[in-house]
Design a protein around this motif. Structure first.
Motif, PDB file in Angstrom:
ATOM      1  N   SER A  40      15.766 -42.925 -10.331  1.00 22.23           N
ATOM      2  CA  SER A  40      15.858 -44.124 -11.168  1.00 22.23           C
ATOM      3  C   SER A  40      15.097 -43.935 -12.473  1.00 22.23           C
ATOM      4  CB  SER A  40      15.298 -45.329 -10.404  1.00 22.23           C
ATOM      5  OG  SER A  40      16.024 -45.559  -9.198  1.00 22.23           O
ATOM      6  N   GLN A  48      23.595 -48.147  -9.243  1.00 25.18           N
ATOM      7  CA  GLN A  48      22.833 -49.387  -9.315  1.00 25.18           C
ATOM      8  C   GLN A  48      23.094 -50.210  -8.058  1.00 25.18           C
ATOM      9  OE1 GLN A  48      22.082 -50.162 -14.040  1.00 25.18           O
ATOM     10  NE2 GLN A  48      22.786 -51.792 -12.727  1.00 25.18           N
ATOM     11  N   ALA A 106      12.685 -47.899 -16.191  1.00 25.43           N
ATOM     12  CA  ALA A 106      12.404 -47.500 -14.815  1.00 25.43           C
ATOM     13  C   ALA A 106      11.291 -46.461 -14.775  1.00 25.43           C
ATOM     14  CB  ALA A 106      13.670 -46.954 -14.160  1.00 25.43           C
ATOM     15  N   ILE A 133      21.633 -43.887  -4.433  1.00 25.92           N
ATOM     16  CA  ILE A 133      20.756 -43.680  -5.580  1.00 25.92           C
ATOM     17  C   ILE A 133      20.500 -42.198  -5.789  1.00 25.92           C
ATOM     18  CG2 ILE A 133      18.446 -44.098  -6.499  1.00 25.92           C
ATOM     19  CD1 ILE A 133      18.453 -46.776  -5.048  1.00 25.92           C
ATOM     20  N   ASN A 144      16.372 -51.590 -11.739  1.00 29.47           N
ATOM     21  CA  ASN A 144      15.045 -52.142 -12.030  1.00 29.47           C
ATOM     22  C   ASN A 144      14.805 -53.491 -11.356  1.00 29.47           C
ATOM     23  OD1 ASN A 144      13.877 -50.153 -14.024  1.00 29.47           O
ATOM     24  ND2 ASN A 144      15.746 -50.698 -15.129  1.00 29.47           N
ATOM     25  N   ASN A 202      14.000 -41.437  -4.669  1.00 27.63           N
ATOM     26  CA  ASN A 202      14.831 -42.519  -5.214  1.00 27.63           C
ATOM     27  C   ASN A 202      14.251 -43.045  -6.515  1.00 27.63           C
ATOM     28  OD1 ASN A 202      17.079 -43.545  -3.198  1.00 27.63           O
ATOM     29  ND2 ASN A 202      15.339 -42.908  -1.956  1.00 27.63           N
ATOM     30  N   GLY A 260      22.771 -41.977  -8.647  1.00 27.88           N
ATOM     31  CA  GLY A 260      22.041 -42.896  -9.512  1.00 27.88           C
ATOM     32  C   GLY A 260      22.702 -44.252  -9.580  1.00 27.88           C
ATOM     33  N   GLU A 283      16.999 -42.356 -15.135  1.00 31.38           N
ATOM     34  CA  GLU A 283      18.137 -43.119 -15.645  1.00 31.38           C
ATOM     35  C   GLU A 283      17.761 -43.993 -16.839  1.00 31.38           C
ATOM     36  OE1 GLU A 283      21.361 -42.949 -14.454  1.00 31.38           O
ATOM     37  OE2 GLU A 283      20.642 -41.296 -13.203  1.00 31.38           O
ATOM     38  N   ASP A 333      14.907 -48.615  -7.812  1.00 34.31           N
ATOM     39  CA  ASP A 333      16.354 -48.560  -8.018  1.00 34.31           C
ATOM     40  C   ASP A 333      16.676 -48.510  -9.505  1.00 34.31           C
ATOM     41  OD1 ASP A 333      17.365 -51.801  -8.592  1.00 34.31           O
ATOM     42  OD2 ASP A 333      15.328 -51.379  -7.921  1.00 34.31           O
ATOM     43  N   PRO A 334      17.811 -47.915  -9.870  1.00 32.63           N
ATOM     44  CA  PRO A 334      18.182 -47.816 -11.287  1.00 32.63           C
ATOM     45  C   PRO A 334      18.364 -49.171 -11.961  1.00 32.63           C
ATOM     46  CG  PRO A 334      19.461 -46.272  -9.969  1.00 32.63           C
ATOM     47  CD  PRO A 334      18.745 -47.165  -9.012  1.00 32.63           C
TER      48      PRO A 334
END
Length: 745
Positions: free
Chosen positions: A65, A646, A72, A640, A82, A61, A644, A68, A79-80
């Motif tokens: 992120s 959010q 990140a 994710i 942030n 994961n 990807g 992306e 997580d994308p």
């Protein structure tokens, strides 16, 4: 008149080109071809089944992120969006993220860097041992390292240790060069490598420092004062490189960066020192309660219930309670989060009957509880000798120990700068330090931690064979040490093999017979005792190598066997030992997860219901920053990994981190940044492994607020006939419910 005849085949002033498979001048003709064969075999073993890789879910994961955004990438955001980091330093994932940016986000692209790090580690080990003990010792050491099961499992697994192992090996190589001439520059470079290793495995990288300092202090050919100054300068550089990421995070305002997971105070130093180090040593009376570690303050403890290990990848157990449905209790302790590359059947359905007591592959017994991952002798001071860990890395304990003692005793009286004695001091201190660290700390089922133990064992074995062989050929009392070491190692290997009676039942007898034959041949061929002593001695040496390497080789090659393969814990071979106790974390667990990694292994594909829910929330999110929020990292994980997306995870890895707080979450809702929330309806799997929940947390308070203040969205609204689950239907998944939240009126 004399004339000079030039060789037309060799241009004047040009260096003679040498084929890459031919040994350089000064090396035996077989050295380079043998090294190439070992290197190719390493690449095959490490990369076998890479096209069938699955994601190591928790870490993958973060890698997704990190592809992306560069923000990140730097922070190691889970997580994308942030919102929160991993509960580790992100250095070990940087190569994976670069690979994914180059080749695309695929499981094999995340596995490839570990394969390359493994091959590089083997070559560095060869170079270090060759400079220390010669070509033959280097070839035996690199071959031994290759055939150690944990090494094969380690470099197929998307975890911290592959890069960490390479970095400490490079630090040892630089220190060796520095000690030979008393030079500062390579010693400073050693500090840089340890600092980079710190970015991968945090304070565990510093455990190599005693070994590096000892070899420079006792052997560098410069005055003591200069040696101390050089070590001090190297330490300053090492500390600066080690602390660079933490300092950068500390100097960045909290509003401009992700929250640091694993902490109550959003501090990178708390995450590294408390959560990922002190928390691992509660068994020896060390407390992390005042460090800001979420595990210490929420009652998760640090022994066995977390990630487990001396590096300290700790997190509170009980994620299922506070994080919501399906939260896995750890990504390194009791069920691990999967592996990156396993055998070709890594993604196949479970073996029929594994939950009903039906027949299973030979030797693979059902753990039946946390013992299958972290139990069965993997706690306490004797854990390193237990079959679960020793079968992965400890086959050569006796030989390496005897070689170390002889190498130090037999070099007494030599000059302080003696290179051979310095090498034994280096590897002996390395082995002793990490052995004690892992014995005192909690390692759970993390067999891949043992990769850093396999390095000195291989080096001592390689140098030990050459040392004991020369003593044997010289005759006298020392000639008995080689057959004694072979006998002790073969007996130990046969004992370990017998602990897994249904796995290769011929292995223990074969090791015993080979060991006996080797000892007999060596005794008969003692110098001056027979006319054909040279041939018999060579036969005895060959039998000795076969006796001590047969068992680990038989385990290592199981990566080709779909019935055993390798686990997300870095283990290769069977998981069940005598008495039916689990061994390496490959056993089948309730919920239908296959043995190779259990809960965390993922193909990165969304189910039909998940795709519909994602399409619905995306279409109706409006100007919201997050597509939806969810309680638990593994509820967010499928979205994710696949897209990807959010998604805002609540509570971090453990589900207990105050990120966001209830007030912050309500502000996100009121400002329109969060419109939808996906909640699990049950406690998930965490309670199975002793998770007590740790009381009321921000995540539980947010969950209660959402259920009482937000509108439930029926599955029919997004075209589904049922709610999404945390796992595929029929695999024990817990139903989830989507809520729509609006700003306060």
């Amino acid at each position: 008149m004399a004339t000079t005849v030039l060789d037309r085949t060799t241009p004047s002033g040009a260096a003679v080109r040498r084929a890459p498979w031919r040994s350089p001048v000064g090396q035996p003709a077989y050295a380079r071809p043998a090294l190439l064969v070992i290197t190719v075999l390493a690449a095959v073993l490490y990369a076998w089944g890479i096209n069938h890789s699955h994601y190591h879910t928790f870490y993958a994961n973060a890698v997704r992120s990190m592809t992306e955004s560069w923000k990140a990438f730097f922070y190691g955001s889970f997580d994308p969006g942030n919102s929160i980091t991993l509960d580790k330093l992100p250095g070990f994932l940087w190569p994976q993220a670069v690979s994914a940016r180059i080749f695309g986000f695929h499981p094999w692209a995340l596995t490839l860097p570990q394969v390359m790090e493994g091959v590089a580690s083997l070559l560095v080990l060869y170079r270090v041992v060759r400079r220390w003990a010669g070509d033959n010792a280097a070839l035996i050491a690199s071959g031994t390292f290759l055939l150690t099961p944990v090494s094969v499992g380690l470099f197929r697994t998307a975890v911290e240790d592959p890069l960490f192992t390479l970095c400490v090996l490079l630090a040892a190589e630089a220190t060796q060069r520095a000690a030979e001439a008393g030079r500062l520059r390579p010693l400073v470079m050693a500090g840089v490598w340890v600092g980079i290793g710190f970015q991968s495995k945090m304070l565990e990288a510093w455990a190599v420092l005693p070994a590096l300092a000892v070899v420079y202090l006792i052997s560098a050919p410069v005055p003591l004062r200069k040696r101390l100054v050089h070590l001090g300068l190297s330490a300053v550089v090492m500390t600066a490189v080690s602390a660079s990421w933490m300092v950068a995070v500390a100097l960045t305002p909290a509003k401009d960066r992700p929250y640091v997971d694993g902490t109550t105070n959003n501090s990178a130093f708390s995450m590294v020192v408390g959560y990922n180090f002190l928390n691992r040593f509660s068994s020896v009376g060390i407390s992390a309660a005042s460090t800001g570690s979420i595990s210490a303050t929420r009652g998760g403890g640090g022994h066995g219930g977390s990630h487990g290990g001396a590096d300290g990848s700790g997190a509170a157990n009980g994620a299922g309670t506070s994080a919501g449905a399906g939260a896995s209790p750890s990504h390194g302790g009791a069920p691990h989060l999967g592996h990156a590359s396993g055998s070709g059947t890594a993604g196949t359905p479970p073996h029929a009957g594994q939950q009903t007591g039906a027949a299973q592959p030979p030797g693979r017994t059902h753990g039946g509880g946390p013992g299958g991952f972290g139990g069965s002798g993997q706690d306490g001071w004797s854990k390193m000798f237990g079959p679960a860990l020793a079968s992965q890395t400890g086959w050569l304990y006796p030989f390496a120990a005897i070689a170390l003692v002889c190498g130090l005793l037999w070099r007494r009286g030599r000059p302080r700068t003696d290179r051979i004695r310095a090498g034994f001091a280096l590897w002996g201190t390395w082995l002793t330090t990490y052995f004690l660290v892992f014995s005192a700390g909690s390692v759970g089922g993390h067999t891949y931690y043992m990769g850093v133990i396999a390095v000195p064992l291989a080096a001592l074995t390689g140098a030990g064979v050459t040392l004991l062989w020369r003593a044997y050929r010289a005759g006298g009392r020392r000639a008995w040490v080689l057959p004694g070491a072979v006998a002790a190692t073969a007996a130990w290997g046969a004992f370990l093999a017998r602990e897994f009676p249904s796995f290769l039942p011929w292995l223990a007898p074969a090791v015993g017979v080979l060991g006996l034959a080797a000892v007999v041949l060596l005794v008969l061929a003692r110098p001056g005792h027979t006319r054909h002593g040279g041939r018999l001695a060579l036969a005895g040496l060959a039998a000795s190598l076969a006796a001590v390497l047969l068992a680990p080789s038989a385990w290592a090659v199981q990566v080709f066997n779909p019935a055993y393969g390798s686990s997300g814990m870095g283990a290769v071979g069977p998981s069940g030992m005598r008495g039916g106790h689990g061994g390496h974390g490959s056993a089948k667990w309730p919920g239908g997860a296959h043995g190779k990694g259990g809960f965390g292994e993922s193909s990165g594909q969304l189910t039909s219901v998940q795709r519909k829910l994602l399409a619905y929330t995306t279409a109706h999110r409006g100007s919201a920053e997050y597509v939806f929020a969810t309680n638990g990292w593994n509820n967010a994980s499928p979205y994710i990994l696949a897209k990807g997306t959010q998604v805002l995870p609540l509570g971090g890895f453990s589900g207990q981190v105050p990120s966001p707080t209830q007030d912050q979450f309500r502000q996100l809702v009121n400002s329109g940044k969060v419109r939808y929330v996906l909640l699990g309806e049950g406690r998930g799997m965490g309670a199975m492994f002793g998770g007590g929940g740790g009381g009321t947390t921000s995540a539980t308070r947010i969950t209660d607020w959402v259920r009482s203040h937000c509108t439930r969205v029926p599955a029919s609204a997004y075209g589904g006939t049922r709610s999404p689950t945390t796992a595929p239907a029929g695999e024990g998944g817990t139903a989830q419910t989507l809520y729509r939240c609006g700003p306060a009126r």
